[in-house]
Design an enzyme around this catalytic site. Structure first.
Site, PDB file in Angstrom:
ATOM      1  N   ARG A  20      -4.158 -25.786  24.376  1.00  0.00           N
ATOM      2  CA  ARG A  20      -3.103 -24.977  24.998  1.00  0.00           C
ATOM      3  C   ARG A  20      -2.149 -24.406  23.957  1.00  0.00           C
ATOM      4  O   ARG A  20      -1.628 -23.297  24.126  1.00  0.00           O
ATOM      5  CB  ARG A  20      -2.369 -25.817  26.058  1.00  0.00           C
ATOM      6  CG  ARG A  20      -3.228 -26.015  27.329  1.00  0.00           C
ATOM      7  CD  ARG A  20      -2.735 -27.181  28.162  1.00  0.00           C
ATOM      8  NE  ARG A  20      -3.402 -27.297  29.460  1.00  0.00           N
ATOM      9  CZ  ARG A  20      -4.599 -27.836  29.663  1.00  0.00           C
ATOM     10  NH1 ARG A  20      -5.310 -28.305  28.654  1.00  0.00           N
ATOM     11  NH2 ARG A  20      -5.116 -27.909  30.879  1.00  0.00           N
ATOM     12  N   GLY A  85     -15.366 -26.899  28.184  1.00  0.00           N
ATOM     13  CA  GLY A  85     -15.022 -26.437  29.538  1.00  0.00           C
ATOM     14  C   GLY A  85     -13.592 -25.912  29.581  1.00  0.00           C
ATOM     15  O   GLY A  85     -13.303 -24.926  30.263  1.00  0.00           O
ATOM     16  N   ARG A 113     -22.511 -25.826  33.440  1.00  0.00           N
ATOM     17  CA  ARG A 113     -21.347 -26.315  34.218  1.00  0.00           C
ATOM     18  C   ARG A 113     -20.841 -25.247  35.193  1.00  0.00           C
ATOM     19  O   ARG A 113     -20.862 -24.061  34.884  1.00  0.00           O
ATOM     20  CB  ARG A 113     -20.254 -26.775  33.249  1.00  0.00           C
ATOM     21  CG  ARG A 113     -20.743 -27.969  32.440  1.00  0.00           C
ATOM     22  CD  ARG A 113     -19.716 -28.481  31.496  1.00  0.00           C
ATOM     23  NE  ARG A 113     -18.597 -29.093  32.199  1.00  0.00           N
ATOM     24  CZ  ARG A 113     -17.533 -29.587  31.583  1.00  0.00           C
ATOM     25  NH1 ARG A 113     -17.446 -29.516  30.268  1.00  0.00           N
ATOM     26  NH2 ARG A 113     -16.563 -30.138  32.265  1.00  0.00           N
ATOM     27  N   GLN A 160      -8.278 -27.755  34.733  1.00  0.00           N
ATOM     28  CA  GLN A 160      -8.821 -26.527  34.141  1.00  0.00           C
ATOM     29  C   GLN A 160      -8.725 -25.389  35.155  1.00  0.00           C
ATOM     30  O   GLN A 160      -8.338 -24.275  34.818  1.00  0.00           O
ATOM     31  CB  GLN A 160     -10.272 -26.746  33.705  1.00  0.00           C
ATOM     32  CG  GLN A 160     -10.369 -27.721  32.537  1.00  0.00           C
ATOM     33  CD  GLN A 160     -11.800 -28.059  32.161  1.00  0.00           C
ATOM     34  OE1 GLN A 160     -12.743 -27.625  32.817  1.00  0.00           O
ATOM     35  NE2 GLN A 160     -11.961 -28.827  31.113  1.00  0.00           N
ATOM     36  N   ASP A 306     -11.389 -38.698  32.544  1.00  0.00           N
ATOM     37  CA  ASP A 306     -12.139 -38.757  31.284  1.00  0.00           C
ATOM     38  C   ASP A 306     -12.325 -40.185  30.775  1.00  0.00           C
ATOM     39  O   ASP A 306     -13.088 -40.422  29.840  1.00  0.00           O
ATOM     40  CB  ASP A 306     -11.419 -37.930  30.199  1.00  0.00           C
ATOM     41  CG  ASP A 306     -11.524 -36.437  30.464  1.00  0.00           C
ATOM     42  OD1 ASP A 306     -12.363 -36.022  31.283  1.00  0.00           O
ATOM     43  OD2 ASP A 306     -10.755 -35.675  29.843  1.00  0.00           O
ATOM     44  N   ARG A 379     -17.790 -38.705  24.899  1.00  0.00           N
ATOM     45  CA  ARG A 379     -17.150 -39.874  25.509  1.00  0.00           C
ATOM     46  C   ARG A 379     -18.170 -40.971  25.845  1.00  0.00           C
ATOM     47  O   ARG A 379     -17.826 -42.151  25.858  1.00  0.00           O
ATOM     48  CB  ARG A 379     -16.348 -39.480  26.747  1.00  0.00           C
ATOM     49  CG  ARG A 379     -15.252 -38.466  26.414  1.00  0.00           C
ATOM     50  CD  ARG A 379     -14.122 -38.439  27.395  1.00  0.00           C
ATOM     51  NE  ARG A 379     -13.356 -37.215  27.261  1.00  0.00           N
ATOM     52  CZ  ARG A 379     -12.445 -36.967  26.323  1.00  0.00           C
ATOM     53  NH1 ARG A 379     -12.162 -37.884  25.412  1.00  0.00           N
ATOM     54  NH2 ARG A 379     -11.796 -35.809  26.282  1.00  0.00           N
TER      55      ARG A 379
END
Ligand code: S3P
Length: 419
Positions: A20, A85, A113, A160, A306, A379
């Site tokens: 951001r 993403g 996705r 998102q 997450d 992850r």
């Protein structure tokens, strides 16, 4: 090999905030300075996209300077968003409101996705976005000077999606009202407000007003709680551990993992709480703890979405059964994470059950070794690495370099703190 986690560390800078900083600094008028920027592959994809959009961005170690002019230029090639993403979906909302034509595409995982969730509401705002089969990258965006303000209830809890609509709303012809069913991370609202945008949040409603000019930022990025999560769980589940993790972002929309681990009996203290660049930050002190199983469901899910792969590792060590429900969003992450978690549990010989929107795990004393396919998901690879610390047997993790997406120093740090 069984290990303990000891010492004092800092983890990778926050990925969501780093992205951001580049995006919002690029559309501001003036010079934005970012300290402790995440040099992970996802955030580097964002930098590359904005350079192609004509923004001057300079980098010196982990310091970034963005020379925002309040405009974006027509790029002369497609924008590659890699595995990210966040880059893709936020760019979609942002580019819909600039009078330029762009094409976005990513790697094999990203191209699978779903993008319909952003395309549909943006189309209601008058955006022109074409996608493969109406849902997938490449996305062709024919941007408009001005968009229509809408009132929209988000069908999925996704920061998102919310952020894409907020960015489009900045170019709306009136107030855009977004309603969330469950609160998702609010870094976009916090940062844009800090830059002078008129965005008002009333519980689950967000009112976004058009803006003429955004002021530049002085941004210090905190450590990413999603990266700290691996070391938090590592210290909780191993014997003789005592770990201090400095400078971790603890924005309340991100701390669901801490709440759940404490419910499970985890000893986690927050020290030196402070506000940095509008975000809550603290140092975490974590010690070995005997955990017990819990059920995790409902509103808390978006605040730890997450962290569910590493929560599964905590559940392996907990006494009794842990159940994760309402987490169907995991099926459309970098990989189908419900499937990937269950494969990890299978490799480790842990009793589990896969459900459509979650899974359950029965804790055990014995973690088997084996070879785990990480699905090239950062992850998943890091979660498996922590699980391997509970095993006496050899545990191999394939494609382990995928940690570079969000935490390039992960393996080095593991070496440093595990004894
Ligand atoms: C992110 C939002 C979340 C999260 C992702 C980063 C963001 O995705 O999983 O890692 O920076 O806004 P969703 O919005 O799809 O839940």
């Amino acid at each position: 090999m069984k290990k303990s986690f000891r010492g004092e560390i800092s983890v990778a800078p926050d990925k969501s905030i780093s992205h951001r900083g580049i995006m919002f600094g690029s559309i501001a008028t003036g010079v934005t300075k970012i300290e402790n920027f995440l040099m992970g592959e996802d955030c580097l994809s964002t930098i590359d996209c904005f350079r192609r959009l004509g923004v001057r961005i300079e980098q010196e170690k982990d310091r970034i300077t963005v020379f925002g002019t309040g405009t974006l230029k027509q790029p002369d090639s497609s924008l590659y968003t890699g595995n990210s993403g966040t880059t893709t979906r936020l760019l979609c909302g942002l580019l819909a409101g600039y009078p330029i034509k762009t094409t976005l595409f990513g790697d094999d995982s990203l191209n699978k996705r779903p993008m319909k969730r952003v395309i549909e509401p943006l189309s209601l705002m008058g955006a022109d976005i074409q996608a493969k089969d109406g849902n997938f990258c490449p996305l062709e965006i024919d941007g408009k000077e001005r968009l229509q303000a809408i009132s929209y209830t988000l069908p999925v809890a996704s920061a998102q999606l919310k952020s894409a609509l907020i960015l489009a709303g900045l170019h709306g012809d009136g107030t855009t009202l977004l309603t969330e069913k469950e609160c998702s991370r609010n870094h976009t609202e916090v940062m844009l407000r800090y830059m002078g945008a008129d965005i008002v949040t009333k519980e689950k409603e967000i009112y976004v007003n058009p803006v003429e000019r955004l002021s530049p930022l002085e941004l210090k990025v905190p450590g990413d709680i999603s990266s700290a999560a691996f070391f938090i769980v590592g210290a909780l589940v191993t014997k003789g551990s005592q770990l201090v993790i400095k400078n971790v972002g603890v924005n309340p929309t991100r701390t669901g993992l801490l709440t759940v681990l404490r419910q499970m009996g985890g000893n986690i203290k927050e020290e030196n709480k402070r506000i940095v660049s509008g975000e809550e930050v603290c140092d975490l002190v974590v010690s070995s703890s005997q955990l017990h199983g819990v059920t995790v469901e409902g509103d808390i899910i978006p605040s730890l979405i997450d962290e569910i792969p590493i929560l599964a590792v905590a559940a392996c060590h907990a006494e009794g059964k842990t159940m994760i429900k309402d987490a169907g969003e995991l099926r459309v992450k970098e990989t189908d994470r419900i499937f990937a978690i269950c494969e990890m549990l299978k490799t480790a010989g842990v009793e589990y059950e896969e459900e459509k929107d979650g899974f359950s795990v029965v804790g055990t004393e014995h973690i088997k070794g084996g070879c785990y396919e990480s699905f090239k998901d950062h992850r998943m690879a890091m979660s498996a690495a922590i699980l391997s610390c509970l095993s006496e047997e050899e545990f191999i993790i394939k494609d382990s370099e995928c940690v570079n997406i969000s935490f390039p120093e992960f393996w080095e740090l593991m070496e440093k703190v595990t004894k």
